[in-house]
Design a protein around this motif. Structure first.
Motif, PDB file in Angstrom:
ATOM      1  N   VAL A 161      24.663  42.308  47.827  1.00  0.00           N
ATOM      2  CA  VAL A 161      25.624  41.170  47.159  1.00  0.00           C
ATOM      3  C   VAL A 161      26.321  42.032  45.695  1.00  0.00           C
ATOM      4  O   VAL A 161      24.705  42.155  45.410  1.00  0.00           O
ATOM      5  N   THR A 162      26.575  41.266  45.026  1.00  0.00           N
ATOM      6  CA  THR A 162      27.549  41.746  43.230  1.00  0.00           C
ATOM      7  C   THR A 162      27.293  39.684  43.368  1.00  0.00           C
ATOM      8  O   THR A 162      28.246  38.988  43.355  1.00  0.00           O
ATOM      9  N   VAL A 163      26.547  39.305  42.122  1.00  0.00           N
ATOM     10  CA  VAL A 163      26.495  38.356  41.270  1.00  0.00           C
ATOM     11  C   VAL A 163      27.645  38.621  39.964  1.00  0.00           C
ATOM     12  O   VAL A 163      26.563  39.080  39.171  1.00  0.00           O
ATOM     13  N   ALA A 164      28.935  37.834  39.897  1.00  0.00           N
ATOM     14  CA  ALA A 164      29.297  37.453  38.638  1.00  0.00           C
ATOM     15  C   ALA A 164      29.100  36.781  37.788  1.00  0.00           C
ATOM     16  O   ALA A 164      28.413  35.449  38.552  1.00  0.00           O
ATOM     17  N   HIS A 165      29.463  35.664  36.277  1.00  0.00           N
ATOM     18  CA  HIS A 165      28.509  35.099  35.884  1.00  0.00           C
ATOM     19  C   HIS A 165      29.733  35.395  34.712  1.00  0.00           C
ATOM     20  O   HIS A 165      30.597  35.930  34.064  1.00  0.00           O
ATOM     21  N   SER A 166      29.464  34.215  33.896  1.00  0.00           N
ATOM     22  CA  SER A 166      30.498  34.180  32.678  1.00  0.00           C
ATOM     23  C   SER A 166      30.523  35.293  31.699  1.00  0.00           C
ATOM     24  O   SER A 166      31.428  35.251  30.279  1.00  0.00           O
ATOM     25  N   ARG A 167      29.227  35.959  31.488  1.00  0.00           N
ATOM     26  CA  ARG A 167      29.261  37.060  30.597  1.00  0.00           C
ATOM     27  C   ARG A 167      29.781  38.563  31.144  1.00  0.00           C
ATOM     28  O   ARG A 167      29.565  39.362  30.542  1.00  0.00           O
ATOM     29  N   ALA A 169      37.582  41.409  37.639  1.00  0.00           N
ATOM     30  CA  ALA A 169      38.016  41.781  38.238  1.00  0.00           C
ATOM     31  C   ALA A 169      37.532  42.728  39.168  1.00  0.00           C
ATOM     32  O   ALA A 169      37.803  43.558  40.870  1.00  0.00           O
ATOM     33  N   ALA A 170      37.148  43.819  38.425  1.00  0.00           N
ATOM     34  CA  ALA A 170      36.517  44.909  38.878  1.00  0.00           C
ATOM     35  C   ALA A 170      35.162  43.878  39.921  1.00  0.00           C
ATOM     36  O   ALA A 170      34.590  44.909  40.554  1.00  0.00           O
ATOM     37  N   ALA A 171      34.374  43.217  39.408  1.00  0.00           N
ATOM     38  CA  ALA A 171      33.074  43.297  40.056  1.00  0.00           C
ATOM     39  C   ALA A 171      33.346  42.099  41.899  1.00  0.00           C
ATOM     40  O   ALA A 171      32.643  42.290  41.917  1.00  0.00           O
ATOM     41  N   THR A 172      34.434  41.766  41.476  1.00  0.00           N
ATOM     42  CA  THR A 172      35.387  41.017  42.995  1.00  0.00           C
ATOM     43  C   THR A 172      36.085  41.579  43.640  1.00  0.00           C
ATOM     44  O   THR A 172      36.680  41.209  45.039  1.00  0.00           O
ATOM     45  N   GLY A 173      36.815  42.596  43.211  1.00  0.00           N
ATOM     46  CA  GLY A 173      37.714  43.226  43.460  1.00  0.00           C
ATOM     47  C   GLY A 173      37.391  43.862  44.377  1.00  0.00           C
ATOM     48  O   GLY A 173      39.116  44.175  45.811  1.00  0.00           O
ATOM     49  N   THR A 174      37.425  44.672  44.812  1.00  0.00           N
ATOM     50  CA  THR A 174      36.248  44.817  46.253  1.00  0.00           C
ATOM     51  C   THR A 174      36.050  45.035  47.379  1.00  0.00           C
ATOM     52  O   THR A 174      35.648  45.553  48.144  1.00  0.00           O
ATOM     53  N   ALA A 175      35.561  43.530  47.297  1.00  0.00           N
ATOM     54  CA  ALA A 175      34.015  42.766  47.817  1.00  0.00           C
ATOM     55  C   ALA A 175      34.809  42.743  49.348  1.00  0.00           C
ATOM     56  O   ALA A 175      36.147  42.239  49.022  1.00  0.00           O
ATOM     57  N   ALA A 176      34.377  42.178  50.136  1.00  0.00           N
ATOM     58  CA  ALA A 176      34.881  42.441  51.547  1.00  0.00           C
ATOM     59  C   ALA A 176      35.387  40.897  51.841  1.00  0.00           C
ATOM     60  O   ALA A 176      35.780  39.932  52.516  1.00  0.00           O
ATOM     61  N   VAL A 177      34.480  40.120  50.948  1.00  0.00           N
ATOM     62  CA  VAL A 177      34.010  38.649  50.969  1.00  0.00           C
ATOM     63  C   VAL A 177      33.976  38.340  49.020  1.00  0.00           C
ATOM     64  O   VAL A 177      32.704  38.681  48.786  1.00  0.00           O
ATOM     65  N   VAL A 178      34.501  37.359  48.821  1.00  0.00           N
ATOM     66  CA  VAL A 178      34.067  36.247  47.122  1.00  0.00           C
ATOM     67  C   VAL A 178      34.163  35.470  47.505  1.00  0.00           C
ATOM     68  O   VAL A 178      34.525  34.311  48.248  1.00  0.00           O
ATOM     69  N   VAL A 179      32.997  35.219  46.797  1.00  0.00           N
ATOM     70  CA  VAL A 179      32.577  32.744  47.052  1.00  0.00           C
ATOM     71  C   VAL A 179      32.823  33.121  45.666  1.00  0.00           C
ATOM     72  O   VAL A 179      32.295  33.664  44.781  1.00  0.00           O
ATOM     73  N   ALA A 180      34.207  31.918  44.884  1.00  0.00           N
ATOM     74  CA  ALA A 180      33.747  30.859  44.109  1.00  0.00           C
ATOM     75  C   ALA A 180      33.437  30.152  43.772  1.00  0.00           C
ATOM     76  O   ALA A 180      33.323  28.963  44.154  1.00  0.00           O
ATOM     77  N   ALA A 181      32.620  30.401  42.295  1.00  0.00           N
ATOM     78  CA  ALA A 181      31.333  28.764  42.618  1.00  0.00           C
ATOM     79  C   ALA A 181      31.126  28.834  40.963  1.00  0.00           C
ATOM     80  O   ALA A 181      30.154  28.971  40.590  1.00  0.00           O
ATOM     81  N   ALA A 182      31.854  28.616  40.273  1.00  0.00           N
ATOM     82  CA  ALA A 182      32.368  28.898  39.278  1.00  0.00           C
ATOM     83  C   ALA A 182      32.620  27.198  37.976  1.00  0.00           C
ATOM     84  O   ALA A 182      31.663  27.655  37.007  1.00  0.00           O
ATOM     85  N   GLY A 183      33.237  26.526  39.079  1.00  0.00           N
ATOM     86  CA  GLY A 183      33.632  25.760  38.328  1.00  0.00           C
ATOM     87  C   GLY A 183      34.398  25.349  37.450  1.00  0.00           C
ATOM     88  O   GLY A 183      34.514  24.722  36.813  1.00  0.00           O
ATOM     89  N   ARG A 184      35.236  26.419  37.523  1.00  0.00           N
ATOM     90  CA  ARG A 184      36.386  26.989  36.896  1.00  0.00           C
ATOM     91  C   ARG A 184      38.276  27.073  37.475  1.00  0.00           C
ATOM     92  O   ARG A 184      37.802  27.873  37.719  1.00  0.00           O
ATOM     93  N   ALA A 185      38.606  26.307  37.116  1.00  0.00           N
ATOM     94  CA  ALA A 185      40.364  25.335  38.535  1.00  0.00           C
ATOM     95  C   ALA A 185      40.820  27.623  37.366  1.00  0.00           C
ATOM     96  O   ALA A 185      41.236  27.782  36.317  1.00  0.00           O
ATOM     97  N   GLY A 186      41.082  27.738  39.068  1.00  0.00           N
ATOM     98  CA  GLY A 186      42.571  29.292  39.040  1.00  0.00           C
ATOM     99  C   GLY A 186      41.569  29.770  38.578  1.00  0.00           C
ATOM    100  O   GLY A 186      42.575  30.641  38.279  1.00  0.00           O
TER     101      GLY A 186
END
Ligand SMILES: NC(=O)c1ccc[n+]([C@@H]2O[C@H](COP(=O)([O-])OP(=O)(O)OC[C@H]3O[C@@H](n4cnc5c(N)ncnc54)[C@H](OP(=O)(O)O)[C@@H]3O)[C@@H](O)[C@H]2O)c1
Length: 295
Positions: A185-191, A196-213
């Motif tokens: 698991v990789t966890v990305a955040h506002s910092r 795109a580098a943190a999510t772009g190679t993942a088999a599964v991306v879970v978006a839980a930021a509360g930022r539309a689009g």
């Protein structure tokens, strides 16, 4: 959009139908199940969610009681209600609604909810148990993401999964639920410098930021699975997630919708936790163990 739609509705319906059958049996034995919602807010979205829970309870046979303390309730008032319900053998699940009045915090008040009734994982002790791999209820939204992935038979073990968001209610507990299932698991955040580098190679991306689009086609790998936890309102007042469904749906293999995705499953899990409780440590539960309960 080419991606398969991972609707939460059939997942919630399957849970509800199992619950209804088991509740009928419990009622025949004279045993009721009660979920208490403690609210200290006049926020309309909280009121709307309470109505959703009442409807689900009514359809399922679980008694849903609301302790509406009003937005001026003191922290002591709220704590007293939570402690009384924790000691009440007729209450089987307790949810503390947010937002809370100024000065009150979910992490401070969560500790007043008995761990075995903490069906939304608000007590820090529940999170400690989650980290230790002990029996507990994880926050229901985080557990709902895993439930949704399991329902659609998305493999977790050994696979790269990227979670966007690190809150105590979604991102952090989800990290541990996924680690407990042997995901990488990789966890990305506002910092995070390069999302795109943190999510772009993942088999599964879970978006839980509360930022539309926030999550667009450039953030996801071809053929990946994307779970959208976000709930935001667009300029027209419509409920939208964190994922730009049109562009992401052209790249991903599967995508959960908003509304009708994770949220529907979250509600069902709160009731499953209330009805079945924590797994019996002796290993002989009389009813199936609740998902979101981790052994
Ligand atoms: N469907 C459901 O049942 C359900 C339940 C709960 C929540 N939600 C929704 O899920 C979303 C997240 O909820 P939450 O309570 O976890 O929210 P939160 O407490 O506001 O946390 C948001 C997280 O997203 C990160 N973030 C914000 N902007 C970002 C960006 N531009 N790039 C990368 N990361 C970013 C934040 O990073 P920092 O830590 O650095 O600030 C934070 O960790 C919200 O839309 C909420 O409404 C849905």
């Amino acid at each position: 959009m080419n991606a398969r739609v991972l609707s939460g509705r059939p997942v919630a319906a399957a849970i509800q139908s199992q619950l209804s059958a088991d509740i009928d049996e419990l009622l025949r034995q004279g045993k009721k199940r009660q979920l208490l919602i403690v609210a200290a807010t006049d926020d309309p979205s909280s009121a709307s969610y309470v109505r959703t829970l009442q409807r689900f309870g009514g359809q399922t046979g679980v008694t849903v009681t609301v302790a509406d303390l009003g937005p001026d309730a003191s922290e002591i008032d709220i704590r007293t209600v939570l402690e009384t319900a924790s000691a009440d053998e007729n209450v089987h699940g307790i949810i503390l609604q947010t937002p809370l009045p100024d000065g009150a915090s979910i992490s401070g008040l969560g500790s007043a909810i008995a761990v075995e009734k903490d069906v939304d994982g608000a007590n820090p002790a529940s999170l400690t148990r989650l980290l230790a791999g002990e029996a507990c209820f994880a926050p229901a939204t985080a557990a709902a993401v895993v439930e949704l992935l399991d329902h659609y038979e998305v493999g977790l073990a050994g696979r790269p999964i990227s979670v966007v968001g690190r809150s105590l209610v979604v991102g952090k507990p989800l990290l541990h639920l996924l680690l407990n299932r042997d995901a990488t698991v990789t966890v990305a955040h506002s910092r995070t410098a390069d999302l795109a580098a943190a999510t772009g190679t993942a088999a599964v991306v879970v978006a839980a930021a509360g930022r539309a689009g926030l999550i667009r086609a450039a953030h996801v790998a071809q053929g990946s699975v994307v779970i959208d936890v976000g709930t935001n309102f667009d300029d027209a007042g419509a409920l939208v997630g964190d994922v730009e469904a049109g562009s992401v749906g052209a790249v991903a293999a599967a995508l959960s919708p908003v509304p009708g995705g994770v949220g529907a499953v979250t509600t069902a899990l709160l009731f499953r936790n209330t009805v079945y409780g924590l797994p019996d440590p002796s290993g002989s539960p009389s009813l199936p163990a609740a998902a979101g309960a981790v052994l």
